[in-house]
Design an enzyme around this catalytic site. Structure first.
Site, PDB file in Angstrom:
ATOM      1  CE  LYS A  15      -2.055  -1.234   3.892  1.00 46.90           C
ATOM      2  NZ  LYS A  15      -1.396  -2.526   4.147  1.00 46.90           N
ATOM      3  NE  ARG A  90      -5.096  -1.689   9.688  1.00 48.80           N
ATOM      4  CZ  ARG A  90      -3.975  -1.256   9.113  1.00 48.80           C
ATOM      5  NH1 ARG A  90      -3.892  -0.065   8.596  1.00 48.80           N
ATOM      6  NH2 ARG A  90      -2.936  -2.054   9.060  1.00 48.80           N
ATOM      7  NE  ARG A 129       7.564  -2.485   6.485  1.00 54.93           N
ATOM      8  CZ  ARG A 129       6.255  -2.626   6.426  1.00 54.93           C
ATOM      9  NH1 ARG A 129       5.563  -2.051   5.482  1.00 54.93           N
ATOM     10  NH2 ARG A 129       5.644  -3.360   7.334  1.00 54.93           N
ATOM     11  NE  ARG A 160       5.638  -0.585  10.176  1.00 51.02           N
ATOM     12  CZ  ARG A 160       4.573  -0.679   9.382  1.00 51.02           C
ATOM     13  NH1 ARG A 160       4.573  -0.040   8.227  1.00 51.02           N
ATOM     14  NH2 ARG A 160       3.532  -1.397   9.735  1.00 51.02           N
ATOM     15  NE  ARG A 171       1.808  -5.175  10.904  1.00 47.96           N
ATOM     16  CZ  ARG A 171       2.954  -5.056  10.229  1.00 47.96           C
ATOM     17  NH1 ARG A 171       4.084  -5.471  10.768  1.00 47.96           N
ATOM     18  NH2 ARG A 171       2.957  -4.509   9.038  1.00 47.96           N
TER      19      ARG A 171
HETATM   20  P1  AP5 Z   1       4.805  -1.608   1.926  1.00 45.03           P
HETATM   21  O1  AP5 Z   1       4.509  -0.749   0.747  1.00 45.03           O
HETATM   22  O2  AP5 Z   1       5.470  -1.009   3.104  1.00 45.03           O
HETATM   23  O3  AP5 Z   1       3.468  -2.403   2.343  1.00 45.03           O
HETATM   24  P2  AP5 Z   1       2.174  -1.905   3.141  1.00 45.03           P
HETATM   25  O4  AP5 Z   1       0.996  -2.533   2.493  1.00 45.03           O
HETATM   26  O5  AP5 Z   1       2.193  -0.428   3.281  1.00 45.03           O
HETATM   27  O6  AP5 Z   1       2.421  -2.651   4.500  1.00 45.03           O
HETATM   28  P3  AP5 Z   1       2.315  -2.146   6.004  1.00 45.03           P
HETATM   29  O7  AP5 Z   1       3.063  -3.133   6.819  1.00 45.03           O
HETATM   30  O8  AP5 Z   1       2.673  -0.709   6.124  1.00 45.03           O
HETATM   31  O9  AP5 Z   1       0.793  -2.321   6.237  1.00 45.03           O
HETATM   32  P4  AP5 Z   1       0.065  -2.365   7.572  1.00 45.03           P
HETATM   33  O10 AP5 Z   1      -1.336  -2.244   7.134  1.00 45.03           O
HETATM   34  O11 AP5 Z   1       0.390  -3.536   8.410  1.00 45.03           O
HETATM   35  O12 AP5 Z   1       0.683  -1.145   8.395  1.00 45.03           O
HETATM   36  P5  AP5 Z   1       0.141   0.324   8.752  1.00 45.03           P
HETATM   37  O13 AP5 Z   1       1.298   1.191   8.862  1.00 45.03           O
HETATM   38  O14 AP5 Z   1      -0.962   0.692   7.841  1.00 45.03           O
HETATM   39  O15 AP5 Z   1       5.672  -2.848   1.407  1.00 45.03           O
HETATM   40  C1  AP5 Z   1       6.212  -3.784   2.316  1.00 45.03           C
HETATM   41  C2  AP5 Z   1       7.642  -4.158   1.902  1.00 45.03           C
HETATM   42  O16 AP5 Z   1       7.606  -4.800   0.638  1.00 45.03           O
HETATM   43  C3  AP5 Z   1       8.619  -2.994   1.736  1.00 45.03           C
HETATM   44  O17 AP5 Z   1       9.892  -3.416   2.100  1.00 45.03           O
HETATM   45  C4  AP5 Z   1       8.563  -2.675   0.237  1.00 45.03           C
HETATM   46  O18 AP5 Z   1       9.777  -2.114  -0.211  1.00 45.03           O
HETATM   47  C5  AP5 Z   1       8.355  -4.080  -0.329  1.00 45.03           C
HETATM   48  N1  AP5 Z   1       7.549  -4.100  -1.559  1.00 45.03           N
HETATM   49  C6  AP5 Z   1       6.348  -3.464  -1.750  1.00 45.03           C
HETATM   50  N2  AP5 Z   1       5.863  -3.728  -2.980  1.00 45.03           N
HETATM   51  C7  AP5 Z   1       6.765  -4.560  -3.567  1.00 45.03           C
HETATM   52  C8  AP5 Z   1       6.827  -5.214  -4.839  1.00 45.03           C
HETATM   53  N3  AP5 Z   1       5.857  -5.035  -5.755  1.00 45.03           N
HETATM   54  N4  AP5 Z   1       7.893  -6.007  -5.095  1.00 45.03           N
HETATM   55  C9  AP5 Z   1       8.861  -6.171  -4.186  1.00 45.03           C
HETATM   56  N5  AP5 Z   1       8.871  -5.586  -2.971  1.00 45.03           N
HETATM   57  C10 AP5 Z   1       7.827  -4.787  -2.662  1.00 45.03           C
HETATM   58  O19 AP5 Z   1      -0.484   0.084  10.169  1.00 45.03           O
HETATM   59  C11 AP5 Z   1       0.329  -0.249  11.263  1.00 45.03           C
HETATM   60  C12 AP5 Z   1      -0.493  -0.357  12.527  1.00 45.03           C
HETATM   61  O20 AP5 Z   1      -1.130   0.921  12.800  1.00 45.03           O
HETATM   62  C13 AP5 Z   1      -1.647  -1.350  12.525  1.00 45.03           C
HETATM   63  O21 AP5 Z   1      -1.215  -2.634  12.842  1.00 45.03           O
HETATM   64  C14 AP5 Z   1      -2.559  -0.741  13.597  1.00 45.03           C
HETATM   65  O22 AP5 Z   1      -2.062  -1.028  14.855  1.00 45.03           O
HETATM   66  C15 AP5 Z   1      -2.406   0.746  13.356  1.00 45.03           C
HETATM   67  N6  AP5 Z   1      -3.391   1.291  12.411  1.00 45.03           N
HETATM   68  C16 AP5 Z   1      -3.121   1.939  11.247  1.00 45.03           C
HETATM   69  N7  AP5 Z   1      -4.248   2.311  10.626  1.00 45.03           N
HETATM   70  C17 AP5 Z   1      -5.271   1.889  11.418  1.00 45.03           C
HETATM   71  C18 AP5 Z   1      -6.697   1.957  11.307  1.00 45.03           C
HETATM   72  N8  AP5 Z   1      -7.291   2.515  10.269  1.00 45.03           N
HETATM   73  N9  AP5 Z   1      -7.432   1.394  12.311  1.00 45.03           N
HETATM   74  C19 AP5 Z   1      -6.849   0.821  13.366  1.00 45.03           C
HETATM   75  N10 AP5 Z   1      -5.512   0.715  13.529  1.00 45.03           N
HETATM   76  C20 AP5 Z   1      -4.736   1.252  12.568  1.00 45.03           C
HETATM   77 MG    MG Z   2       2.382   0.905   4.906  1.00 52.20          MG
END
Ligand code: AP5
Ligand code: MG
Ligand code: ZN
Length: 217
Positions: A15, A90, A129, A160, A171
């Site tokens: 994402k 979410r 990552r 992270r 997660r």
């Molecule tokens: P990346 O682009 O970082 O993936 P992502 O989908 O953004 O993954 P996240 O881990 O950030 O998602 P998440 O939903 O768990 O975390 P968030 O911060 O939203 O890619 C991942 C890796 O792969 C990177 O190394 C990248 O370089 C690599 N990559 C990407 N695409 C690639 C490709 N095509 N080929 C090769 N490599 C690739 O949330 C974190 C926490 O915050 C949650 O657990 C929760 O506690 C809280 N939170 C956030 N939002 C909410 C909400 N709305 N409600 C409740 N809690 C929330």
């Molecule tokens: Mg992310």
């Protein structure tokens, strides 16, 4: 063209990576609730203290805290040239609340794009990552050729805290239980677009643009 998107997908689906590319392409504002919470934790604000225990363990932050933050952000967000929500909504209550808030501002979503990635690949992506603490750029160890420093500003890259093995398991489970039902929710609203999220970031981005083409016309 003004685009108002939700990027949907499991942890590690890409994402954040795709949001950076979309932002460059459409000039829209990127809002990652996860990034906003991480910034709050870094700044040691009250919000940061409220969310730390949930985030570090891989649980969702309570809806009320999320919606307080998003409603505040939205006031400025809707003034921009489109937006890309990443990691929000979410839960069903978040989605309902979001729809309500948008309609109060006379806005609606263009689409919800779901990045579909199988579990093994999610885990591989997350475990490799690395994040730049200075410019927030995202990397994967496999594509870093000069050690773990940011190619743009030479800052040592970080991992992270919630990318630790136990938190990742939580997660992924949390996603399946609490977030996945949103797909059906948005499918019924005829907003859901699904794309294969495997392959290189550029390949995924090309699929994204092609699936968005009809809704942008
Ligand atoms: P990346 O682009 O970082 O993936 P992502 O989908 O953004 O993954 P996240 O881990 O950030 O998602 P998440 O939903 O768990 O975390 P968030 O911060 O939203 O890619 C991942 C890796 O792969 C990177 O190394 C990248 O370089 C690599 N990559 C990407 N695409 C690639 C490709 N095509 N080929 C090769 N490599 C690739 O949330 C974190 C926490 O915050 C949650 O657990 C929760 O506690 C809280 N939170 C956030 N939002 C909410 C909400 N709305 N409600 C409740 N809690 C929330
Ligand atoms: Mg992310
Ligand atoms: Zn950097």
């Amino acid at each position: 063209m003004v685009i108002r998107l939700v990027l949907f997908g499991a942890p590690g689906a890409g994402k954040g990576t795709q949001a950076a590319l979309l932002k460059e392409h459409f000039g829209a504002l990127h809002i990652s609730t996860g990034d906003l919470f991480r910034r709050a934790m870094k700044e040691k604000s009250t919000l940061g203290d409220q969310v730390r225990s949930y985030m570090d363990l891989g649980f969702l932050v309570p809806d009320e805290i999320v919606m307080n933050l998003v409603r505040k952000e939205l006031v400025d967000v809707v003034k921009e040239n489109g937006f890309l929500f990443d990691g929000f909504p979410r839960t069903i209550p978040q989605a309902e609340n979001f729809e309500q808030a948008l309609s109060e501002m006379h806005h609606s979503l263009t689409a919800v794009v779901s990045l579909e990635v199988e579990q093994d690949l999610l885990v591989r992506r997350i475990s490799g990552r690395r994040v730049c603490p200075k410019c927030s750029a995202l990397y994967h160890v496999d594509s870093l050729s000069h050690g773990e420093v940011c190619p743009t500003d030479q800052s040592p890259l970080e991992q992270r805290k919630d990318d630790a093995e136990e938190a990742v398991k939580t997660r992924l489970k949390t996603f399946a239980l609490q977030t996945l039902p949103l797909k059906e929710y948005y499918r019924e609203k005829k907003l859901l677009l699904q794309i294969d999220g495997s392959g290189t970031p550029a390949a995924v981005f090309a699929r994204l643009l092609s699936v968005l083409q009809p809704v942008l016309d």
